[in-house]
Design a protein around this motif. Structure first.
Motif, PDB file in Angstrom:
ATOM      1  N   THR A  38      -3.248 -27.885 -22.726  1.00 41.91           N
ATOM      2  CA  THR A  38      -2.105 -27.102 -22.273  1.00 41.91           C
ATOM      3  C   THR A  38      -1.891 -25.905 -23.183  1.00 41.91           C
ATOM      4  OG1 THR A  38      -1.062 -29.061 -21.352  1.00 41.91           O
ATOM      5  CG2 THR A  38       0.371 -27.172 -21.794  1.00 41.91           C
ATOM      6  N   GLY A  40       0.854 -22.620 -23.403  1.00 38.55           N
ATOM      7  CA  GLY A  40       2.112 -22.168 -22.829  1.00 38.55           C
ATOM      8  C   GLY A  40       2.853 -21.251 -23.769  1.00 38.55           C
ATOM      9  N   THR A 158      -4.545 -25.911 -19.101  1.00 33.82           N
ATOM     10  CA  THR A 158      -3.462 -26.022 -18.143  1.00 33.82           C
ATOM     11  C   THR A 158      -2.444 -24.996 -18.612  1.00 33.82           C
ATOM     12  OG1 THR A 158      -3.878 -28.371 -17.821  1.00 33.82           O
ATOM     13  CG2 THR A 158      -1.700 -27.535 -17.182  1.00 33.82           C
ATOM     14  N   GLN A 160       0.964 -22.859 -18.698  1.00 31.56           N
ATOM     15  CA  GLN A 160       2.375 -22.954 -18.358  1.00 31.56           C
ATOM     16  C   GLN A 160       3.035 -21.598 -18.583  1.00 31.56           C
ATOM     17  OE1 GLN A 160       3.825 -26.062 -20.901  1.00 31.56           O
ATOM     18  NE2 GLN A 160       3.120 -27.674 -19.530  1.00 31.56           N
TER      19      GLN A 160
END
Length: 166
Positions: A38, A40, A158, A160
């Motif tokens: 992730t 972000g 991923t 964000q």
């Protein structure tokens, strides 16, 4: 920071940027969904930095990203290197290009220099400083995200998005 430092990052980007971009694009087309991490945004105060964070990464050797924002609300003033990648060795950092008319920070990159394992863990990849031009909320969107391990294989992110309220 490597001996090259940020003052020579434009030279390095001019010499290697096109190759790095084409290689990263080709690698993105061969993504392995089992290697997701992730990435972000962590927002600061209305006139403070926004940190581009990564969580639970293993063997991060290089990265790049772009960021878009609403230029009627925010004006980007600078990009600085985060601490995470430097924990694994010397780096070459490129702060990308700020375009406050289009509302973009284009192709920020960082790479370790030389052989060895990449950084592991969670932390900041970079911080982007803004000043507020108006008192509303601006969406922040990451794009062109490429993460590579020390074998120059993809670490599929991923992504964000975030926002800043001013």
């Amino acid at each position: 920071m490597s001996e090259r430092g940020t003052e020579n990052s434009q030279d390095w980007l001019a010499e290697h940027g096109d190759y790095l971009y084409r290689y990263a694009l080709a690698r993105l087309l061969q993504q392995d969904p089992n290697r997701s991490r992730t990435i972000g945004l962590e927002t600061g105060s209305q006139n403070g930095p926004v940190a581009v964070q990564i969580a639970a990464v293993s063997d991060l050797y290089a990265y790049q990203f772009s960021l878009s924002f609403n230029p009627a609300v925010l004006q980007a003033t600078g990009v600085t290197q985060g601490a995470l990648l430097g924990t694994a060795g010397s780096t070459v950092f490129g702060a990308g290009s700020i375009d406050n008319v289009a509302g973009t920070v284009g192709l920020v990159f960082n790479s370790l220099t030389g052989p060895g394992p990449g950084a592991s863990g969670s932390g900041a990849l970079a911080s982007i400083s803004f000043t507020a031009a108006a008192r509303v909320t601006s969406a922040l969107t990451l794009s062109d995200v490429v993460l590579l391990n020390s074998a120059l294989l993809d670490i599929v992110p991923t992504v964000q998005a975030g926002s800043v309220s001013v």
